[in-house]
Motif scaffolding. Structure first.
Motif, PDB file in Angstrom:
ATOM      1  N   TYR A 192      27.828  35.648  53.409  1.00 40.00           N
ATOM      2  CA  TYR A 192      28.982  36.456  53.022  1.00 40.00           C
ATOM      3  C   TYR A 192      28.628  37.350  51.815  1.00 40.00           C
ATOM      4  O   TYR A 192      27.854  36.960  50.946  1.00 40.00           O
ATOM      5  N   ASP A 193      29.208  38.537  51.798  1.00 40.42           N
ATOM      6  CA  ASP A 193      28.957  39.471  50.697  1.00 40.42           C
ATOM      7  C   ASP A 193      29.896  39.148  49.548  1.00 40.42           C
ATOM      8  O   ASP A 193      30.993  39.703  49.437  1.00 40.42           O
ATOM      9  N   LEU A 194      29.461  38.244  48.686  1.00 34.48           N
ATOM     10  CA  LEU A 194      30.339  37.658  47.677  1.00 34.48           C
ATOM     11  C   LEU A 194      30.800  38.630  46.589  1.00 34.48           C
ATOM     12  O   LEU A 194      31.866  38.451  46.010  1.00 34.48           O
ATOM     13  N   HIS A 196      32.086  41.415  46.648  1.00 28.34           N
ATOM     14  CA  HIS A 196      33.334  42.130  46.909  1.00 28.34           C
ATOM     15  C   HIS A 196      34.580  41.325  46.565  1.00 28.34           C
ATOM     16  O   HIS A 196      35.668  41.884  46.449  1.00 28.34           O
ATOM     17  N   LEU A 197      34.424  40.035  46.387  1.00 30.75           N
ATOM     18  CA  LEU A 197      35.551  39.210  45.928  1.00 30.75           C
ATOM     19  C   LEU A 197      35.941  39.619  44.519  1.00 30.75           C
ATOM     20  O   LEU A 197      37.114  39.702  44.172  1.00 30.75           O
ATOM     21  N   PHE A 198      34.924  39.829  43.684  1.00 29.32           N
ATOM     22  CA  PHE A 198      35.179  39.997  42.254  1.00 29.32           C
ATOM     23  C   PHE A 198      35.486  41.438  41.878  1.00 29.32           C
ATOM     24  O   PHE A 198      36.195  41.688  40.907  1.00 29.32           O
ATOM     25  N   GLY A 200      37.416  44.594  41.815  1.00 27.93           N
ATOM     26  CA  GLY A 200      38.828  44.896  42.039  1.00 27.93           C
ATOM     27  C   GLY A 200      39.748  43.696  41.891  1.00 27.93           C
ATOM     28  O   GLY A 200      40.947  43.802  42.143  1.00 27.93           O
ATOM     29  N   ALA A 201      39.224  42.563  41.476  1.00 28.11           N
ATOM     30  CA  ALA A 201      40.065  41.364  41.333  1.00 28.11           C
ATOM     31  C   ALA A 201      40.721  41.274  39.960  1.00 28.11           C
ATOM     32  O   ALA A 201      41.436  40.317  39.664  1.00 28.11           O
ATOM     33  N   THR A 204      40.741  37.961  37.852  1.00 28.49           N
ATOM     34  CA  THR A 204      41.484  36.761  38.248  1.00 28.49           C
ATOM     35  C   THR A 204      40.660  35.763  39.035  1.00 28.49           C
ATOM     36  O   THR A 204      41.110  34.652  39.309  1.00 28.49           O
ATOM     37  N   LEU A 205      39.425  36.126  39.408  1.00 31.66           N
ATOM     38  CA  LEU A 205      38.600  35.216  40.211  1.00 31.66           C
ATOM     39  C   LEU A 205      37.303  34.820  39.515  1.00 31.66           C
ATOM     40  O   LEU A 205      36.547  33.992  40.029  1.00 31.66           O
ATOM     41  N   LEU A 455      42.601  32.578  48.443  1.00 34.28           N
ATOM     42  CA  LEU A 455      41.342  32.823  47.754  1.00 34.28           C
ATOM     43  C   LEU A 455      41.438  32.420  46.284  1.00 34.28           C
ATOM     44  O   LEU A 455      40.541  31.777  45.728  1.00 34.28           O
ATOM     45  N   LYS A 456      42.562  32.798  45.676  1.00 35.26           N
ATOM     46  CA  LYS A 456      42.753  32.498  44.250  1.00 35.26           C
ATOM     47  C   LYS A 456      42.701  30.987  44.013  1.00 35.26           C
ATOM     48  O   LYS A 456      42.023  30.495  43.119  1.00 35.26           O
TER      49      LYS A 456
END
Lengths: 475, 475
Positions: A192-194, A196-198, A200-201, A204-205, A455-456
């Motif tokens: 997974y392309d991790l 991209h979670l962070f 624009g978050a 909060t992540l 996700l959060k």
């Protein structure tokens, strides 16, 4: 563990230069740059390294101490300041401000999260490269904040958002572990392309501590034109034509209404109408190329001739040199300042719809606002090529010092409801923070909110990472 | 619920044309296109709509029935076929193959996941636009599969991977709910960017049912050159030079070793060396532009003159027309076929390192392999501009019908260990599937694996979505 005990342990991790506790020192960190969101914090932590960040976060995770990651504190939505409860510790990345590496052959650059954007641009230029992210706050915003808010800026049309300018991240997770994803690869399909979670978050992540950024060839030639167009539909056709002629060289394409130009001419000293006659709509367009010389200007002239022949453009002026180009850009960039001088209580909306829907949106929103708010003054301008408009309005008689006027959502709801009908976004660039929590509830689908909460909760089960931002009900 | 009962309920959802149960009909769905990964399934489900997909997934979630989402079944790692246990139901998107909308002004196109890539390219062309994803399997691969594997292809250098070509998705989540993220916006900062979870997840986090894709101006001119370069370092400098001269117009930049050219000349009928003398290394480079005419060719000539002056290029030929360009590309595209004709047991590695590290990697890998495997034949070619090499090798005497040779990892471990030392990727384009589960365990950091498992468990707690792919131990 008491707050005092926690701060003592943090002091042991970061040392005296890494910790602020005197309220006078805390002031710039607990209120946003516009003075709209004011919070309180027992301390501001300023780590010097990723290791220190990780140790601090681990301690906070163990003790359930909430954290607010902060970059340059230049955001528009209050995401980077603590709540007024005074329980949240501000975690500033400002001391981690080094450029770690520039690899010109690979067209990448590794930077710490606290690096100021203008310094990043400078380091790229020194390596004969270009980092395309450019925004008003670049003299003080930090790349970690740009990443956390997926900042847009003026070059999105050609280069994309911050998300498109990143190859890898280093992040301290909410449990204090360090994820090192700093690989400068353009192709990597190993799971997974991790990152991209962070991106624009909004913090909060996890806490972004470093990034590998993409570099581009330096623009060596630009060609800028200020044009009059009959209406937004023509502006769109003109954009298509310009793209057909000039392809990727189209770098900016800004729409400006007559009203905006009038405000600038009225309020900004030295501003002059670039064209002899008044028109209803304008487009400021710019091409750029890594190849120097005059071919670009000729290309623009040919495209303008075709546009005029097709009645998409009514009149145009091309900048003869750098100074003239900057003068044209100043017309566009002064609009916010001019609007503030004119309107005491300005309702601002940073919206996006599909580019093809912009003319319809402009018509419907005008019709709805004029119908409901007699005498309303609409200030409409923005990044037409991205579908992102700054669609602002003021209602005569409403003043900023009037709490009711300031808190009124009536104008905003009209605008955002129309955006929603067009499957658009109520926050194209600025994010959510505290400012748009209500809109999240009103406009995002339940499935989308639940996915985000899933996700959060999975990544931050204790809810210590910038709580109450982006999502409500995440405690 | 018994398998039989589940299939009966599925039949009620999709109707007879949506369900295959006869083993002869199942054959193409349960084995991958190269015949390497053979599984078994009680049924293949072929829904006609997102609603049907959702109902099927919901049923499987309730009953704990594992699913294998499948597109064109053209993948390289066995991600799209079931295990031999015979418990997993194949969920084929092939009937959902419509182009739903083309919005040329917005430069977007909405498609169902089962749309064949070649049809998407065609629909874009008919709207006077260009969809840049292009790969060998485009006549049969489906966009849902391209998205799930974040396919690369030949145009990554200029246009990016599939991930960079998407604005929104519609996904059926592992609990059967539908997430509709089909917004064709270039800027939207309203919460986490959820689409990136599913892109490249190889069907393990949800079933992609539709997508909004980005469109680009149609290339109207191309200029192709086959050049001889002294060594990979010179190739890199040549790429920098080409970029400086031609900016975004550089569309492809492929490295080919002498050995590869010899194989093509030897095995491919009609193949001819484009240059009079033999050289050690070659680069096939292509520029393209949306503007027709000869300016592009002149730009390439100027760049080549500079490259030759700087001894980065030793000799070059420019294609005079489309046919010559295709002939040059055929040299490059025939390498895999030529290699298969020469080598009975070919060890293949789809690796990536930072572009600047390519020469070092080539030297180290050669040295290590030659040292360990006397007579080893190295076949090295690929997308130099992306840092992605097809770094293949065969050892004389090893044959494909020899199980020991086929299962040997000795060559592969040498290559991947060197890639790892250079912070590279052991799977640049092809993904993980079943094929590279061991490599995930060996080369990915524990933090990274745990993060992925956290996401997997959060989104698919029952573990029904393509189990045993990408991650092991996710049951």
């Amino acid at each position: 563990m008491t707050t005092h005990a926690i701060i003592e342990r943090i002091a042991a991790i970061v040392g005296p230069q890494g910790l602020l506790t005197d309220p006078r020192d805390l002031e710039p960190y607990v209120v946003d740059w516009r003075g709209i969101y004011r919070g309180a914090s027992p301390a501001v932590v300023r780590p010097a390294s990723t290791g220190q960040v990780a140790a601090v976060v681990e301690l906070c995770a163990e003790s359930g101490t909430p954290l607010v990651p902060q970059g340059g504190n230049t955001g528009m939505c209050g995401a980077s300041v603590p709540h007024a409860t005074g329980r949240e510790i501000v975690l500033s990345l400002a001391r981690m401000n080094r450029v770690l590496e520039v690899d010109a052959l690979n067209n990448t650059m590794t930077v710490e999260a606290g690096c100021v954007l203008a310094n990043i641009q400078q380091a790229a230029a020194e390596a004969d490269r270009f980092f395309p992210l450019s925004l008003g706050a670049e003299g003080s915003c930090q790349i970690g904040g740009n990443l956390s808010t997926n900042a847009g800026g003026v070059n999105v049309l050609r280069y994309g958002n911050t998300r498109d300018l990143v190859l890898g991240l280093e992040v301290v997770l909410p449990d204090g572990r360090i994820w090192n994803g700093l690989r400068g690869l353009r192709k990597d399909n190993t799971g997974y392309d991790l990152k991209h979670l962070f991106i624009g978050a909004e913090g909060t992540l996890g806490v972004i501590t470093a990034a590998i950024l993409k570099l581009y060839p330096r623009p060596a030639a630009t060609a800028t034109t200020w044009t009059a167009v009959p209406h937004p539909e023509a502006a769109l056709e003109f954009l298509s034509l310009l793209r057909r002629h000039c392809g990727d060289r189209v770098t900016a394409f800004e729409l400006v209404s007559r009203n905006c130009l009038d405000l600038v001419l009225h309020h900004i000293p030295g501003a002059r109408d670039p064209l002899p006659k008044a028109h209803d709509w304008y487009v400021l367009a710019e091409l750029s190329d890594s190849h120097p010389g005059h071919a670009l200007r000729r290309e623009l002239e040919v495209a303008l001739e075709a546009a005029i022949e097709n009645a998409l453009v009514l009149d145009a002026v091309i900048a003869e040199n750098e100074a003239q180009s900057r003068a044209l850009w100043r017309m566009r960039e002064s609009i916010p300042e001019a609007a503030r001088a004119e309107a005491d209580m300005l309702y601002r909306h940073d919206i996006a719809v599909a580019v093809s829907k912009i003319p319809e949106f402009i018509r419907e929103a005008r019709s709805a606002l004029v119908g409901r708010f007699p005498g309303v003054n609409i200030i409409c301008f923005g990044h037409l090529g991205d579908g992102n408009l700054h669609y602002n309005a003021f209602v005569p008689g409403r003043k900023r010092n009037d709490a009711a006027a300031r808190e009124a959502r009536d104008v905003t709801v009209v605008v955002y409801d129309i955006v929603q009908r067009h499957h658009g976004s109520f926050s194209a660039e600025h994010g959510i923070g505290l400012a748009k929590l209500d809109e999240m509830r009103r406009y995002k689908s339940p499935v989308e909110i639940e996915l985000m909460l899933t996700l959060k909760h999975a990544l931050d089960p204790r809810g210590i990472m910038n709580p109450g931002k982006v999502l409500s009900g995440d405690g």
